[in-house]
Write a protein that holds these residues in place. Structure first.
Motif, short mmCIF file in Angstrom:
data_model
loop_
_atom_site.label_atom_id
_atom_site.label_comp_id
_atom_site.label_asym_id
_atom_site.label_seq_id
_atom_site.Cartn_x
_atom_site.Cartn_y
_atom_site.Cartn_z
N LEU A 36 0.86 -1.10 0.01
CA LEU A 36 0.02 -0.04 0.14
C LEU A 36 1.23 1.40 0.04
O LEU A 36 0.60 2.05 -0.80
CB LEU A 36 -0.92 -0.10 1.22
N VAL A 37 1.81 1.23 0.90
CA VAL A 37 2.82 2.35 0.59
C VAL A 37 3.46 2.75 -0.56
O VAL A 37 3.67 3.76 -1.01
CB VAL A 37 3.88 2.22 1.91
N ASP A 38 3.84 1.47 -1.12
CA ASP A 38 4.55 1.72 -2.49
C ASP A 38 3.35 2.30 -3.57
O ASP A 38 3.83 3.14 -4.27
CB ASP A 38 5.02 0.26 -3.00
N THR A 39 2.19 1.85 -3.44
CA THR A 39 1.12 2.28 -4.46
C THR A 39 1.08 3.83 -4.01
O THR A 39 0.58 4.51 -5.04
CB THR A 39 -0.15 1.59 -4.14
N ILE A 40 0.78 4.25 -2.78
CA ILE A 40 0.70 5.78 -2.49
C ILE A 40 1.91 6.33 -2.98
O ILE A 40 1.54 7.60 -3.59
CB ILE A 40 0.61 5.79 -0.94
N ARG A 41 3.09 6.19 -2.74
CA ARG A 41 4.15 7.01 -3.30
C ARG A 41 4.27 6.84 -4.49
O ARG A 41 4.94 7.91 -5.28
CB ARG A 41 5.36 6.60 -2.59
N ALA A 42 4.00 5.75 -5.34
CA ALA A 42 4.06 5.87 -6.83
C ALA A 42 3.34 6.75 -7.39
O ALA A 42 3.35 7.48 -8.66
CB ALA A 42 3.91 4.19 -7.30
N HIS A 43 2.18 7.13 -6.82
CA HIS A 43 1.26 8.14 -7.44
C HIS A 43 1.64 9.48 -6.87
O HIS A 43 1.41 10.49 -7.71
CB HIS A 43 -0.27 7.80 -6.69
N GLU A 44 2.06 9.69 -5.57
CA GLU A 44 2.51 11.00 -5.23
C GLU A 44 3.66 10.67 -4.15
O GLU A 44 3.36 10.40 -3.06
CB GLU A 44 1.36 12.01 -4.46
N ALA A 45 4.78 11.01 -4.62
CA ALA A 45 6.07 10.71 -3.97
C ALA A 45 6.15 11.33 -2.49
O ALA A 45 6.85 11.00 -1.44
CB ALA A 45 7.40 11.11 -4.49
N CYS A 46 5.31 12.67 -2.22
CA CYS A 46 5.48 13.43 -1.15
C CYS A 46 4.32 13.12 -0.27
O CYS A 46 4.12 13.98 0.77
CB CYS A 46 5.50 14.77 -1.60
N SER A 47 3.49 12.12 -0.43
CA SER A 47 2.46 11.78 0.48
C SER A 47 3.04 10.96 1.62
O SER A 47 3.88 10.23 1.27
CB SER A 47 1.37 10.74 -0.35
N MET A 48 2.60 11.36 2.77
CA MET A 48 2.98 10.69 3.90
C MET A 48 2.07 9.81 4.21
O MET A 48 0.90 10.03 4.79
CB MET A 48 3.07 11.68 5.13
N PRO A 49 2.18 8.37 4.52
CA PRO A 49 1.49 7.24 4.99
C PRO A 49 1.45 7.72 6.38
O PRO A 49 2.40 7.94 7.16
CB PRO A 49 2.09 5.99 4.67
N VAL A 50 0.16 7.27 7.26
CA VAL A 50 0.19 7.50 8.50
C VAL A 50 -0.48 6.21 9.10
O VAL A 50 -1.80 5.90 8.74
CB VAL A 50 -0.86 8.67 8.93
N PHE A 51 0.11 5.33 9.82
CA PHE A 51 -0.48 4.41 10.17
C PHE A 51 -1.40 4.51 11.59
O PHE A 51 -0.72 4.87 12.51
CB PHE A 51 0.63 3.13 10.69
N TYR A 52 -2.66 4.16 11.70
CA TYR A 52 -3.57 4.35 12.49
C TYR A 52 -3.55 3.26 13.64
O TYR A 52 -4.03 2.13 13.50
CB TYR A 52 -4.90 4.40 11.78
N MET A 53 -2.72 3.29 14.68
CA MET A 53 -2.51 2.56 15.76
C MET A 53 -3.92 2.48 16.51
O MET A 53 -4.61 3.25 17.05
CB MET A 53 -1.49 2.93 16.67
#
Length: 409
Positions: free
Chosen positions: A108-125
């Motif tokens: 999922l992180v790879d998919t997010i950054r492939a679309h927008e390199a500057c998007s920051m994934p945030v894991f919801y604990m």
């Protein structure tokens, strides 16, 4: 940080408003009581704007989202500043080897950054079940209690953030604090699993503090809970997130404007190197300025000069470093018409370029003690050394020398 500042003056005294965009990917833990909209309204009460969207089918896991067309469409719908990732509540606590969580999170992180390199994934604990997880208790005894499950969730989500250079929103850690300090605040709905309105409000507070790295204690939006309870939850969320940003990997996108090496070129000239791929602004108090990754300052007289470097990375994160350089007239450093480049391109190694052959490299530690001396025979040399800050000097065969400092990674 990934947010924009908009000039604005609030009656509360805030000098700016902020805005960011957030896509929530998860399941019923996210859509119960409408967490995205709760965050939006909480931020609005503080003068900030959060654009939200979500993909949250009930019970969905990371592995399903990774190939779920609506989720992939949502990711690609715009360049999100943040994308929140929430795993199925039980899987998030189980050991990685027995689940698909770790691999699917990376996908999922790879998919997010492939679309927008500057998007920051945030894991919801998320949080442990109110009385533990009966289903997984027989095979994983730590799941039998709330605290055992909560500890596992904290460890797993923190690990996912570190592995993927992402943030973690520590809702579960704040949840644990509320349970311990204010046991009469009901965070769970009737099933002992999903959040009550108070639980969702706590989660929204944690997300605000995580995304903006600012306190939410002055928010005036209380959601569907009483004002006194809302104030308690805002205070705990702010304390848990902001007391130690590094614990939640919130420094992962920090940039450093400090120069990585410097080279003296005669008594009155010095070259500073940074090398970052973003934009640079170097200035000195005598009016010199440069916008290149390296900057050579040439001073016409001795004295103290204030030098500043502002670096902005390709994602818009900025940092400024300022220091004072003393220029002393009369220091005997002979011009030899050649500049050496000394830098750490590979961890644990120092590289020296621009050599003619026959030079001698000497390294000194921070106390000025000689720690290495090496004869250099080629135009470029690599020297193995421990990480740290070093002062260096290169002497050529004619007795001329150039010196500077370098940080070895």
């Amino acid at each position: 940080m990934r947010y924009k500042l908009i000039p604005f003056l609030l009656l509360t005294g805030s000098l700016h408003a902020q805005q960011t965009s957030v896509l929530f990917i998860g399941n019923s833990y996210t859509y119960a009581n409408d967490l995205p909209n709760t965050l939006r309204q909480l931020a609005l009460s503080l003068g900030d704007t959060v654009t939200v969207a979500s993909s949250t089918p009930g019970g969905y896991q990371f592995v399903q989202h990774a190939n779920y067309a609506p989720t992939l469409t949502a990711i690609a719908s715009q360049p999100w500043d943040h994308v929140v990732l929430q795993e199925q509540s039980q899987l998030g606590a189980l050991p990685f080897p027995v689940t698909t969580t770790q691999a699917s999170a990376a996908q999922l992180v790879d998919t997010i950054r492939a679309h927008e390199a500057c998007s920051m994934p945030v894991f919801y604990m998320t949080w442990g079940r109110q009385n533990g997880d009966d289903l997984n208790c027989p095979d994983f005894p730590f799941m039998c209690t709330y605290q055992g499950m909560q500890d596992a969730l904290i460890a797993n989500y923190t690990a996912l953030a570190e592995e993927n250079d992402a943030f973690v929103a520590p809702v579960g850690a704040a949840w644990s604090q509320v349970r311990a300090l204010h046991p009469l605040i009901e965070l769970y709905s009737g099933d002992g699993s999903h959040p009550s309105p108070a639980g969702t409000y706590l989660a929204a507070c944690v997300f605000y503090c995580t995304l903006f790295e600012e306190s939410c204690v002055n928010a005036t939006f209380n959601g569907f809970i009483d004002a006194a309870t809302a104030a308690i939850l805002r205070g705990i969320a702010s304390e848990v997130v902001l007391d130690d940003l590094t614990a939640w990997n919130l420094d992962v996108d920090d940039v450093d404007a400090s120069y990585t090496s410097s080279t003296n070129n005669g008594w009155n000239a010095i070259t500073y190197t940074h090398g970052g791929a973003g934009t640079h602004l170097w200035t000195s108090s005598d009016g010199q300025s440069y916008t290149t990754p390296d900057a050579t300052f040439v001073f016409s007289a001795g004295g103290s000069y204030t030098i500043s470097h502002t670096y902005t990375d390709p994602c818009g994160n900025s940092d400024t470093e300022t220091w004072v350089r003393e220029i002393v007239v009369g220091v005997e450093e002979l011009e030899h018409g050649m500049w050496y480049r000394v830098y750490s391109g590979v961890p644990g190694q120092l590289e020296v370029r621009g050599l003619r052959g026959g030079e001698v490299l000497t390294l000194f530690d921070a106390q000025g003690r000689s720690v290495l001396q090496k004869q250099l025979s080629r135009s470029a040399e690599r020297v193995v050394c421990l990480p740290g800050m070093y002062f260096w000097r290169v002497n050529d065969e004619r007795g001329n020398f150039t010196s500077g400092s370098v940080v070895v990674r």
